[in-house]
Every structure is written in C-alpha cells, then in structure tokens.
Design an enzyme around this catalytic site. Sequence first.
Site: not given
Ligand code: ATP
Length: 888
Positions: A326, A613, A617
């Site tokens: 990730d 996480d 997953d």
């Molecule tokens: P990784 O998989 O590397 O941890 P990530 O944390 O960016 O990546 P997600 O947490 O699934 O993956 O987030 C994906 C997308 O969702 C982000 O790019 C953002 O646009 C949106 N996002 C993340 N957190 C929030 C939130 N708390 N509220 C609304 N949208 C969110």
Amino acid sequence: MWYSKSHEDALNELQTNAALGLSDSEVSERQEKYGPNRLEGKKKKSLISLFFGQLQDALIYVLLAAAAVTVLVHEYADAIIILAVVVLNAVIGVVQEAKAEKAIEALKKLTTPRSIVRRNGKEVEVNSTELVPGDIVLLDAGRYVPADLRLITSKNLQIEESALTGESVPTDKDASKVLAGESVPLGDQNNMAFMSTLATYGRGEGVVVNTGMNTIIGSIAKSLNEDEESMTPLQVRLDELGKTLGKLALGITAIMFLVGIVQKRPVLDMFLTAISLAVAAIPEGLPAIVAIVLALGVTRMSKINAIVRKLPAVETLGSVNIICSDKTGTLTQNKMTVVKYYTLDNLVNLDREGDDLTAGKDAEQLIKSFVLCSDATSNGNESTGDPTEVALIVLGNRHRMFKDGLNSEFARVNEKPFDSDRKLMSTLNKEGTGYRVHTKGAIDNILKISRNILVEGKVMTLTDEMKYQILKESESMSNQALRVLGVAYKDVDSLIGPEEMEAGLTVLGFVGMIDPPRLEVKDSIAAAKGAGITSIMITGDHKNTAVAIAKELGIAEKLDEALTGAEIDELDDKAFAESINNYRVFARVSPEHKVKIVKAYKAHGNIVSMTGDGVNDAPSLKHADIGVAMGITGTDVSKGAADMILTDDNFTTIVSAIEEGRNIYNNIKKAVIFLLSCNLGEIVAIFMSVLFSFAIPLLPTQILWVNLVTDTLPAISLGVDPGDHDVMLKKPRDPKESFFAGGAAVRALIGGILIGSLTLFAFYFGLKERGVSIWDSATASDDVLMYARTMAFVVLSTTQLFYALSMRSATKSILQVGLFTNKYLILSIFVGILLQLGVISIPPLAAAFKVHNLPFGDWVLVVCLSIIPLIVNELIKLFRRMGGADDD
Ligand code: ATP
C-alpha cells in the site's frame, strides 16, 4: 434477556453510564469479581506430559532396548549411561520445546486484540482481556466485538456473525430496538453484538453485558481451539528426511548384524555395534534444533518490528520476489497536510505556517463541508483519526473554523461511512430549518455524482467544460504527488437515509495534500531490487499522485507503468496476468483488485507478499504467499488474516524481514548440514570397521555422548549465526529448491567422510602406539582397545567441534566471516572441549565411558587431526571463490 431491555435499563442494571463509562476503581473491582475477558484456551501440557512426549520416539525405544540388554549382561555402567542419555535428551527436548513455546506465546501477546472503551469520561484503548461488564465499548468497521454487548447507539452498524450463526451476510444492527419474546434467535437479536463477531460497516457503542466464558461464544466453545500449530515446509521435509535416515539406519544395521554373524563375532558385540550404528545414523537432535532456531528467529524478527503469526512465513519470506505495498502510511509517512485548495477558477497555495487565514466565500463553504464530514480531531498538539481527515480539521483550525463549533451549530444526524470501494464519505447535518448532505472523496467520483457547482456563492449547472477544468487542475496537483480530495453538498428538507445521500450534489472544489514519502523507503526499495525483489505500489489514490510518489521512491519511472482499477476490470484474468509484468503501480484500486493482482503475479510463479489494513483486505492477504498487516492502522480482520504484522507499518520492515527470513533459512541449513556431516562421520567410522573386520572404534555410549552433548551446542550456535548482509545481494531462493542445493550435499559428504576417516585414523594410531595392528584389532586386549577408542572418541568430538567453525559460510573463509563474530559458537566449542576433557579425565565418568585419560602428546595429535576437516573445507571454499561461486 438483555435484548428485551431498553439500553437505559441495561446501563442502570450494570451500574454504568454511557457518557462517562466506569471509573478505574470500578474497573479493578469488577476485574477482581469477573476475571479476565478471555476464552479458556487449550489446557497447557504439564512438564511431565511434555517429558513423556519426548520419550515417544523410535530412537528412544532402541535405546531402552539397548539398556535392557546391557542390564541382562551385567554391564550396569552402560545401562546407566544410556538411561541418563535418554533422560537428558528428554530434558533438553522439554526445555527447547518450552522455550520455543514461550517465544511464540510472547509473540501472540503482542498481537492480542485491543478495544476502544470509554472510562473516566475518556476514550482509551485497552487490551480486550481487561474488559468488564459495564464497560462502554466503541465499535467501528474492521473491529472484532470484544465481549457480548447491548448496543447503546448504532450508525449503519453491520456485524458479520458467521462465527456464531454460520451466516456470512452481515446483520444490520439497531440499538434503539427493544425485542419482545423469550427466545429470539441469535441472528435476530439486532440490538446486541456478540464476542468474536466482526463489525464490517458503520459504527456503534455498546455496554458490556458478559465477558469471557459467560459470553455466547464462551458457552458454545467450552474450550477454544487455538490456531493449529503448523510445521513449516522445511520442518515437514526434514521430518521426512529424518524418517528416511532412520529406516536406512535400520537397514544398514540389519545388514551389519548379519555380516557380523557371518564373521562369527560375538552376538553381544554385534548387538552393541548395531546399536552404535543406529544411534549414529539417526539425527536425533535435528527436529528440536530446527524448532528452536525458528523460535529464536521469530523472536529476533519481532525486535525489528515484524511479528510472524504463522511459522511457515519465516521460510517463505526468504523466497519472496514481489512485494506489493500500500502507498499511504507504508511507503509514505501518512502525515497529510493540505497545501492547496481549488474552487472553480481559484487556486490557492497555502503557506506551511501561520493561522488566522481567511478564505473566500466559496472556500469557506468548502472548508465547512470538509470539517463537518470528518470524524478526526486535532487541537494543535494532539490528533486522532484518519490522517487525511486530520489534515482537513487542521485546515479548518487554521481558518478558525473549528470542528466543535461547527458540529454544535450543524449537528450531525446521519452518515454514510467511508469505504474504499466507493472512495466517498457523506454526513447529513442540520442546516437552518432543514438538512445538508456533505460528501467528500475522490474527485472523479464526486464529479460523477454531482449535478451543480458553487461559483462565487451561486449554484450553477456543472458543465462539461467545468468538469474538464476541474480535472485538469486536479491532475496537475496529482502530478505534484499531492493527494486530491473533493467535496460537495446538497440541501434537503427532510431526514434522508444513506442510500439517498450521494446523488445530485453541488461540487464545492477540492484540496491537495502532501504526504511525504518515508525517508528510509527509497534505500529499502533499492536494496530489495539488488536482492532480486520487485516492489509494487498499490493504492486507492489517483494514478498521477501514485506515479509521482513511485518515481520519487524508485518504484516506477513513467506513467505507462501504472494501471488503474478500472483498466484492470477491462482485462480478463488471463490477459491481465499476461500484461502484469509491464506495471509497477496500481492506482484507484479496490480491495477486490488486490486479489486479482496477487493471482496474476502468482500465475507467473512469483512468491508474492501483499500488505493490507482494511476490512476488505483479508482475501488478498490470504491469497498472497505472505500477507502483511499493519500493526498501527490495521483492522483486526486484516491482522487475523495476515502471516506477518508490521508493528511500525513501515515498508522498510518488510525488506528487513525478508533479509532476516533468508538468514534464518541459511542458519537452519548450516545447523542441519553440520549435524548430518557429524552423523555421517560416525556411520563411516563404524561401517568401515565392520567391513574390514576391525574392532568397533566407538562404543554406543560414546556416540550417544557426542551426538547429544557435544554436537548440540555448536548446532544451535550455528542456528543463531549473526545475519550476513550479503544475503541481500543474491536472488530469492526458489521455494522448490532442494535443501541440499548449492553444494550442501557434497559438503555434508566430504565433511562426513573426513570426520569418519580421521576417527578411524585415530583408532589406528592408538592401536599402533600400543603395538597392535588395526587388522588384528578384533583380538586386541581390552586395555589396548580402551586406549585406541579414547583416541577415536576424542578425535570424533573435537573434529566436529572445529568443523562447525567452517560451516558458517559455504564460500567465505572463517576469517572473512570473522572468527569471533559468533560468540556462541566459540563458547560452544570451548565448552565442548571442556566436557570432552571432563569425560576422559574424571575417573568415574572415564570408567563409565570406558576411556582413559590421554597424555599431553596425544592431545597435540588430537588437535592436529581435528582441524584437518576445517582446513580442507576452507581450501574447498578458496577454490570455489576463485571459481567465482557465491551461492550459499
Ligand atoms: P493505500 O491503499 O495506499 O493505503 P489510500 O489510503 O489512498 O491508499 P484509500 O484509503 O482506499 O486508499 O483511499 C482511496 C481514496 O479515497 C483516496 O484517494 C481519497 O480520494 C478517498 N479517501 C480517502 N480517505 C477518505 C475519507 N476519510 N473520506 C473520504 N474520502 C477518502
């Protein structure tokens, strides 16, 4: 029945308060009364049963039979030695087993589930075992329910209860319900949450009504079957090897027995010889040593922040050639800061420092919606919650738009939680006389569900040009490695449900936040590359953001190396597997894509490690060869599915764990090859003697002593050999590779033949010194034989001790490795020699083992002979190095 009481009644009955929770003194009082919140595990085996467990082994039966025979023929000293060895062997076995178990227990403790509770009016995280009835527990998606709860509040809470009901579709929970009836089935008790079930969606709070064995699961499973102890593939193979060698030994023993009878040797002698050989051939210490080395290895790994949950992972780690990671938090620091925001036609760059900022009219709306739609908190010093949201709250604080103030003015009445499939989150807050939906998330998804846009305080229709303009701006932020998050709102007259929230919205704009890469990761990625391991980035974030960071870290070089989740969907499994090697970054993916990615890599025969996480997953972690969960941000589900947990969430730890895994495998190999060379040496010495009708150079008791006392210490020391950084200059080990690959079999053979021949030579020399030819040794006097056997016995054990030194590397010389870098080994050799000296010079021991003390001159010879295998092996290594070999 708790489900038939209102939650107020439940709270009263349990003498607790939802807003404050219990006080510390109440908690300790109740802990006293109710005991720990734990299901009783399997009863631990007592030491006695562990001890008798050790005796159930073919070798032990052979030894016991031998002891019986020696008693029959009045050789009481032999009988005592053999029995002592049996007991000693069992004691060593018990100690090692207990030690290994303790190491594994300690690791389990590090991963015990924790829960968030409200106590003394504050939310704190505690070990779930410390919960008591009356505790107020907070649930959110991904968390296991830690005890039986009567729910007090629920926000779209769904709980998967298959552990109890077998039903895998999550149940909707509703705290406000009060159920009538005497026997409502478990699956319908939707105002309750039960221990060991899993919150999959939404949030809620509940009061603990029952803990430990009083819970529903406690009453069903009177004793909990813990994770089955699994043997690692190597253990299985070595177990088989041990059995094969055992059978072989029995075969050879039988043949020898026959040969002896043909040669008309005394039956008793033959019997003892046969036992000698059996003892020589069976590698009795091997399984215990492998188990202890693995246990010590996982303890060592826990010190570098990698907790191994499943023992086979240690070995598999050494073969990993693809690390899928990730991005957020693992490759990056997960410390987000908003540096830019955009409302239509207005791009604002924020300074890093300074408060009291002012925002334009549209921007004020944008910040307000962002803050209201966030669960995190931040008060300058302390922050809680999702770092993405913390950044938004901080943005609000800097504009004096504080979360508390906004929340009391515009109270939240409903919500639709974030999930990584939608990549959106919405809340419904009061606004004037009606309500307002605030939705934040990936900007592309926000645009898809929006119809209008706010421009200078006016709501306008969102045109294609505007969309284009917004996407262009957001893309330019993404290219600067910024995470882009959009926001939108809509006003509604009445209270609406989550399903109606995310449609027909009005776009406000978006922010760009930086999340700097972890500094050490770049080096780790380079190190992994050198070790033949490809690092892959998998993220929910935007493609351009992902690639920008991937470039900084050395994962990818250009945009073509990235594929999005939507693009994956367009390919069938086969086409995807065919093209997967072209990519290094997978962006905007959902958890299901991760499974596809793992499968595609595995289809090429890769050994894949995958991090995760979130709630969803678990499948990809299970599919991967090494599923890696995050210790800090990871949900209970992901941890439960993982083979390994990173206590620091750091990519670098994966690479370090791989290095450690490679070292542990190599160490096991060194210990095993060493033990096998020793056993082979003994076989050679005895077999040759029988073949040429010599007297038997080693008595069974002597062989037992060497195998179980002097060999064991150096073998374990080899097993804990300090790691060699150079393992990361080699390709990953092919998991199908034979244990004896890379010349290991030859090394064992050469070592064995040398050790055996030298032992025989010492025997020959001893006889010769007393004027007896080895060819006449069968008729030599007892005294002469005793002397010659002492020589053989001492040479056998010291040769093995010195040979251990040279086993530390297959190619590097003992000086290159560093003579004193493995202090345990030096100490074991020292202790081994001391023990050997003791056995031949302390009169009762010497009498029991039928050995003499040796004069100084003989010791010189012994030492000269003993270092020969070491020297020969060093020469072989020298030739191998000159030939350019570098494999281990
Ligand atoms: P990784 O998989 O590397 O941890 P990530 O944390 O960016 O990546 P997600 O947490 O699934 O993956 O987030 C994906 C997308 O969702 C982000 O790019 C953002 O646009 C949106 N996002 C993340 N957190 C929030 C939130 N708390 N509220 C609304 N949208 C969110």
